[in-house]
Write an enzyme that holds these catalytic residues in place. Structure first.
Site, short mmCIF file in Angstrom:
data_model
loop_
_atom_site.label_atom_id
_atom_site.label_comp_id
_atom_site.label_asym_id
_atom_site.label_seq_id
_atom_site.Cartn_x
_atom_site.Cartn_y
_atom_site.Cartn_z
N LYS A 1 0.86 -1.21 0.00
CA LYS A 1 0.00 0.00 0.00
C LYS A 1 0.88 1.25 0.00
CE LYS A 1 -4.20 -1.09 1.95
NZ LYS A 1 -5.17 -1.28 3.04
N ARG B 1 -18.19 9.45 3.99
CA ARG B 1 -18.85 8.32 3.32
C ARG B 1 -17.95 7.86 2.18
NH1 ARG B 1 -23.33 11.63 0.82
NH2 ARG B 1 -21.60 13.15 0.98
N GLU B 2 -17.82 6.59 2.00
CA GLU B 2 -17.08 6.11 0.83
C GLU B 2 -17.86 6.53 -0.41
OE1 GLU B 2 -15.80 2.02 1.14
OE2 GLU B 2 -15.08 2.34 3.18
N GLY C 1 -34.50 -1.43 0.32
CA GLY C 1 -33.87 -2.36 -0.63
C GLY C 1 -33.11 -3.42 0.11
N PHE D 1 -31.50 8.47 3.22
CA PHE D 1 -31.38 7.25 4.02
C PHE D 1 -32.72 6.58 4.29
CE2 PHE D 1 -27.05 6.15 5.37
CZ PHE D 1 -26.40 7.04 4.57
N ARG E 1 -16.57 -5.25 1.63
CA ARG E 1 -16.71 -5.72 3.01
C ARG E 1 -18.18 -5.83 3.38
NH1 ARG E 1 -12.57 -1.60 5.91
NH2 ARG E 1 -13.65 -0.19 4.49
N GLU F 1 -14.28 10.48 12.44
CA GLU F 1 -14.45 10.75 11.01
C GLU F 1 -15.87 10.36 10.57
OE1 GLU F 1 -12.40 12.18 8.55
OE2 GLU F 1 -14.45 12.13 7.79
N PHE F 2 -16.47 11.23 9.73
CA PHE F 2 -17.85 10.95 9.29
C PHE F 2 -17.95 10.76 7.78
CE2 PHE F 2 -19.72 11.67 13.39
CZ PHE F 2 -18.92 12.63 13.99
N CYS G 1 -18.39 -0.62 7.90
CA CYS G 1 -18.66 0.20 9.08
C CYS G 1 -20.01 -0.02 9.74
CB CYS G 1 -18.44 1.65 8.72
SG CYS G 1 -16.71 1.91 8.29
#
Ligand SMILES: NC(=O)C1=CN([C@@H]2O[C@H](COP(=O)(O)OP(=O)(O)OC[C@H]3O[C@@H](n4cnc5c(N)ncnc54)[C@H](O)[C@@H]3O)[C@@H](O)[C@H]2O)C=CC1
Ligand SMILES: O=C(O)[C@H]1O[C@H](OP(=O)(O)OP(=O)(O)OC[C@H]2O[C@@H](n3ccc(=O)[nH]c3=O)[C@H](O)[C@@H]2O)[C@H](O)[C@@H](O)[C@@H]1O
Length: 440
Positions: free
Chosen positions: A35, A155-156, A260, A256, A337, A152-153, A267
């Site tokens: 990495k 979003r991917e 579905g 949100f 994940r 940390e907030f 997370c």
């Protein structure tokens, strides 16, 4: 300013690049040499829109470097961010803190002058205080080492945007000790905070709980609409129109409320379980019992999808050709994940289906996790001779699919829309059997 970032994964690589983008000198530290090598050469080892440009711009500017060396990091700066993983422990609900402990146990003994360690990782409440005691005991600088927590907030899929334009900044500090974490972070984030972003300073426990409470609320909101979706399925109602109607109420909000296949990723699932485990340790487990239901509603969506797939394939998946569109846990990510899509694909294969999966970005990660599934290089290829098409991750290219794209590709015109992102009428008019999750 100078800072380091320990852990250069989805969170840490983004944080390191964005701190350099703010004009700071940053050293990212990881124990994965592959990495570090990729990042040092300007390559992001995962998919995150826009991160590559920020990374390369700041490497070229000479502000951003990566290393595996802790001693280099201890020398480089006195402000250290901790962004390593806190996965769910195998066979338990609790968070695995070994990586967090490893950073402190390796870094603290090298700290011979005052330093501030700022946690970004999501940890069980009480962790920061423990790490502070651990760091002060191990560091030659002793009490001059401070541990604070700045959750940390991001979003991917929106990581750069969310880092550079956060809704708020939360910082927990040790109220028992005078420190400089607040002044350090106000200086570090000055260019962000100029956009009148709230900067909330509180104690360590509150900061830790803000993070897990935020994720627990988001997971609850998703499982709420998925519970309503189950009722819609029983009544022929349309959960997407119901969500629109709810969302017009500013107290509820439409975001949100997408019913579905539910939530996955590295997370939300692990964070609600770790929260329940921690509450149990604290004797407050009654308080979070509802999160058990949030978790089981979420997992029921996946088994419901497998049932639905069997239904539309004539009652059994044995020998059925099933196309799965989407493998990542969400669009604009390659993260698999706890991917609901791959979980469903794996279950269908166990039921005897021949499953062919396509995803724009997550195929390599999927092959590593589910090597026995078949993978296609396009949606059309995945749908070749399919008895059913399952749309399980709402990538834009899938939401834009039209019946004519697939009419002559599939063996049977059957679309199961696991993310309710298609127009049911379009597909039904074209002669397809269309099923959504909670859409009649
Ligand atoms: N992924 C996300 O969108 C967000 C993640 N978080 C939290 O941030 C933390 C990290 O999450 P991710 O970045 O997704 O994990 P990740 O697994 O992508 O990255 C973690 C990195 O830490 C490295 N690492 C492990 N032990 C180390 C050590 N002793 N020293 C240096 N590096 C070490 C690993 O090699 C890996 O590259 C977790 O607590 C997560 O809950 C919080 C907000 C957003
Ligand atoms: O702690 C973290 O790592 C992050 O977790 C989530 O971010 P992320 O997991 O990247 O993605 P989300 O956009 O939150 O989606 C999570 C899951 O919920 C699902 N989802 C989302 C929204 C929705 O309406 N319905 C729904 O099923 C998505 O498909 C995905 O599987 C939170 O949104 C971030 O604020 C937080 O920082």
């Amino acid at each position: 300013m100078r800072c380091t970032v320990f852990g250069t994964g989805y969170l840490g690589a983004t944080h390191a690049a964005c701190m350099a983008e703010l004009g700071h000198e940053v050293l990212g530290v990881d124990i994965d040499p592959g990495k570090v090598a990729k990042l040092s050469s300007g390559e992001v080892p995962f998919y995150e829109p826009g991160l590559g440009e920020v990374l390369r711009r700041n490497i070229d500017a000479g502000r951003l470097h990566f290393t595996t060396s802790y001693s280099e990091a201890a020398e480089f700066a006195d402000l250290h961010f901790l962004g390593v993983g806190t996965p769910q422990k195998k066979g338990e609900y609790a968070a695995d803190l070994r990586h967090v402990h490893s950073v402190i146990d390796t870094l603290a003994p090298l700290l011979d002058r005052p330093a501030v360690i700022v946690g970004k990782s999501t940890v069980p409440v009480g962790t920061a205080a423990d790490l502070g005691a651990r760091a002060r005991a191990l560091a030659p600088a002793g009490d001059a080492v401070e541990v604070a927590w700045n959750p940390e907030f991001l979003r991917e899929g929106f990581a750069v945007e969310d880092t550079l334009h956060p809704d708020r900044m939360v910082l927990g500090v040790d109220r028992q000790r005078p420190g400089r974490a607040e002044s350090e972070l106000r200086e570090l984030y000055a260019r962000l905070l100029g956009e009148d972003i709230p900067f909330l300073v509180t104690d360590l426990a509150t900061a830790e709980l803000v993070k897990v409470s935020a994720n627990a609320f988001l997971a609850t909101k998703i499982s709420f609409i998925n519970a309503i979706s189950e009722v819609c399925e029983a009544t022929g109602a349309d959960v997407t129109q119901l969500a629109d109607a709810l969302g017009y109420d500013a107290r509820i909000g439409r975001r949100f409320l997408n019913a579905g296949l539910g939530f996955g990723g590295g997370c939300l699932p692990k964070d609600i379980r770790a929260f329940m485990a921690r509450a149990g340790e604290l004797g407050a487990n009654q308080a979070l019992h509802f999160l058990r239901e949030v978790d089981s509603i979420n997992m029921r969506r996946r088994t419901r999808m497998v049932e639905l797939a069997a239904q539309v394939c004539g009652g059994s998946l044995l020998g059925a050709n099933v196309a799965v569109l989407g493998a990542a846990f969400k669009p604009e990510s390659d993260d698999v994940r706890d991917s609901p899509a791959l979980n469903v694909a794996g279950m269908m294969q166990l039921h005897g289906a021949v499953v062919s999966v396509y995803d724009p970005k997550a195929l390599d990660n999927s092959r590593r996790l589910f090597p026995t599934l078949n993978y296609a290089t396009s949606a059309v290829e995945a749908c070749d001779n399919a008895d059913a098409v399952l749309l399980l991750t709402e990538w834009a290219e899938f939401a834009d699919l039209k019946p004519e794209d697939l009419n002559d590709v599939v063996r049977a015109r059957v679309m199961v829309d696991g993310r309710n992102c298609l127009d049911a009428a379009d597909w039904r008019t074209a002669g397809w059997v269309y099923r959504g999750l909670g859409r009649g």
